[in-house]
Motif scaffolding. Sequence first.
Motif, PDB file in Angstrom:
ATOM      1  N   HIS A 133       0.858  -1.184   0.000  1.00  0.00           N
ATOM      2  CA  HIS A 133       0.000   0.000   0.000  1.00  0.00           C
ATOM      3  C   HIS A 133       0.895   1.235   0.000  1.00  0.00           C
ATOM      4  CE1 HIS A 133      -2.868   3.069   1.300  1.00  0.00           C
ATOM      5  NE2 HIS A 133      -3.846   2.217   0.997  1.00  0.00           N
ATOM      6  N   PRO A 134       0.596   2.250  -0.808  1.00  0.00           N
ATOM      7  CA  PRO A 134       1.490   3.410  -0.903  1.00  0.00           C
ATOM      8  C   PRO A 134       1.679   4.177   0.401  1.00  0.00           C
ATOM      9  CG  PRO A 134      -0.596   3.811  -2.047  1.00  0.00           C
ATOM     10  CD  PRO A 134      -0.552   2.359  -1.726  1.00  0.00           C
ATOM     11  N   ARG A 135       0.740   4.021   1.350  1.00  0.00           N
ATOM     12  CA  ARG A 135       0.884   4.712   2.631  1.00  0.00           C
ATOM     13  C   ARG A 135       1.442   3.820   3.731  1.00  0.00           C
ATOM     14  NH1 ARG A 135      -4.252   6.199   2.212  1.00  0.00           N
ATOM     15  NH2 ARG A 135      -4.779   5.355   4.271  1.00  0.00           N
ATOM     16  N   MET A 136       1.677   2.549   3.433  1.00  0.00           N
ATOM     17  CA  MET A 136       2.210   1.673   4.466  1.00  0.00           C
ATOM     18  C   MET A 136       3.620   2.120   4.835  1.00  0.00           C
ATOM     19  SD  MET A 136       2.639  -2.505   4.611  1.00  0.00           S
ATOM     20  CE  MET A 136       0.874  -2.828   4.690  1.00  0.00           C
ATOM     21  N   ILE A 137       3.900   2.162   6.132  1.00  0.00           N
ATOM     22  CA  ILE A 137       5.195   2.589   6.650  1.00  0.00           C
ATOM     23  C   ILE A 137       5.938   1.367   7.176  1.00  0.00           C
ATOM     24  CG2 ILE A 137       6.385   3.987   8.381  1.00  0.00           C
ATOM     25  CD1 ILE A 137       3.954   5.853   8.361  1.00  0.00           C
ATOM     26  N   GLY A 138       7.168   1.179   6.715  1.00  0.00           N
ATOM     27  CA  GLY A 138       8.006   0.100   7.202  1.00  0.00           C
ATOM     28  C   GLY A 138       8.973   0.610   8.252  1.00  0.00           C
ATOM     29  N   LEU A 139       9.117  -0.144   9.324  1.00  0.00           N
ATOM     30  CA  LEU A 139      10.003   0.243  10.422  1.00  0.00           C
ATOM     31  C   LEU A 139      10.932  -0.903  10.778  1.00  0.00           C
ATOM     32  CD1 LEU A 139       7.423   1.971  12.816  1.00  0.00           C
ATOM     33  CD2 LEU A 139       8.936   3.085  11.171  1.00  0.00           C
ATOM     34  N   THR A 140      12.175  -0.572  11.089  1.00  0.00           N
ATOM     35  CA  THR A 140      13.153  -1.536  11.558  1.00  0.00           C
ATOM     36  C   THR A 140      13.961  -0.866  12.662  1.00  0.00           C
ATOM     37  OG1 THR A 140      14.939  -3.039  10.890  1.00  0.00           O
ATOM     38  CG2 THR A 140      14.841  -0.920   9.749  1.00  0.00           C
ATOM     39  N   GLY A 141      15.153  -1.317  12.903  1.00  0.00           N
ATOM     40  CA  GLY A 141      15.974  -0.719  13.947  1.00  0.00           C
ATOM     41  C   GLY A 141      17.045  -1.691  14.391  1.00  0.00           C
ATOM     42  N   THR A 142      17.678  -1.392  15.500  1.00  0.00           N
ATOM     43  CA  THR A 142      18.638  -2.332  16.065  1.00  0.00           C
ATOM     44  C   THR A 142      17.875  -3.499  16.673  1.00  0.00           C
ATOM     45  OG1 THR A 142      18.627  -1.310  18.262  1.00  0.00           O
ATOM     46  CG2 THR A 142      20.172  -0.401  16.632  1.00  0.00           C
ATOM     47  N   PRO A 143      18.537  -4.631  16.906  1.00  0.00           N
ATOM     48  CA  PRO A 143      17.844  -5.739  17.581  1.00  0.00           C
ATOM     49  C   PRO A 143      17.232  -5.316  18.908  1.00  0.00           C
ATOM     50  CG  PRO A 143      19.896  -6.520  16.630  1.00  0.00           C
ATOM     51  CD  PRO A 143      19.893  -5.030  16.462  1.00  0.00           C
ATOM     52  N   GLU A 144      17.918  -4.436  19.623  1.00  0.00           N
ATOM     53  CA  GLU A 144      17.401  -3.972  20.905  1.00  0.00           C
ATOM     54  C   GLU A 144      16.151  -3.122  20.731  1.00  0.00           C
ATOM     55  OE1 GLU A 144      21.464  -5.236  21.129  1.00  0.00           O
ATOM     56  OE2 GLU A 144      20.562  -3.668  19.891  1.00  0.00           O
TER      57      GLU A 144
END
Length: 208
Positions: A133-144
């Motif tokens: 979806h064009p508005r879907m936001i993906g998030l990641t980060g450090t394992p912590e």
Amino acid sequence: MTRGLMTALGLGVAVAALAGLYLSGVLSPGREDRFARCRTDQSAIGGGQIGGPFSLVSETGEAVTDADIIIGPTLIYFGYTFCPDVCPLDNTRNAQAIYLLDERGYDVTPVFISIDPARDTPELLARFTEYMHPRMIGLTGTPEQVAAASRAYRTFFKVQDPDEEYYLIDHSTLSYLVVPGLGFVEYFKRDMTPEEMAERIACFVDSL
């Protein structure tokens, strides 16, 4: 993931939600649940035990917090892009529900939080979410950071055979509806159709 584990995880979330009932402000002594008409399962009443602050990295590489992401009704799912079956199906369902809500004039943001920071780079997440979806936001980060966000939402994940190149991850599969000011208000199981989810979310938004 086994059906028994998924059932146990769902029950655990329901118990945690109910335990936080009075802390959330959704329901308090002498006050009715404003979302009662929207619920089909009263054990899913929102509670202060689910959700909370997080600090992650967006698909554009920017450091973000929950305050940056949850600026309106938000649908959150924890998964990973290398997932061979459950995650693509669940996120496709979520995206279809959001498209149905778009057609009705509801602005709800779908969010995909990766539980696989070792492989899910911001660039890969951007491709995945754009497809959904064009508005879907993906998030990641450090394992912590990812582990902290998972704990906040009472989700579960565990890497199978971490030494394998193409490892799989066991994980919970609920989708969470969150709104500014109230936080978590409802979860949705994976057997719900896009039409049912859209109808339920619209009811929650109308009740704000």
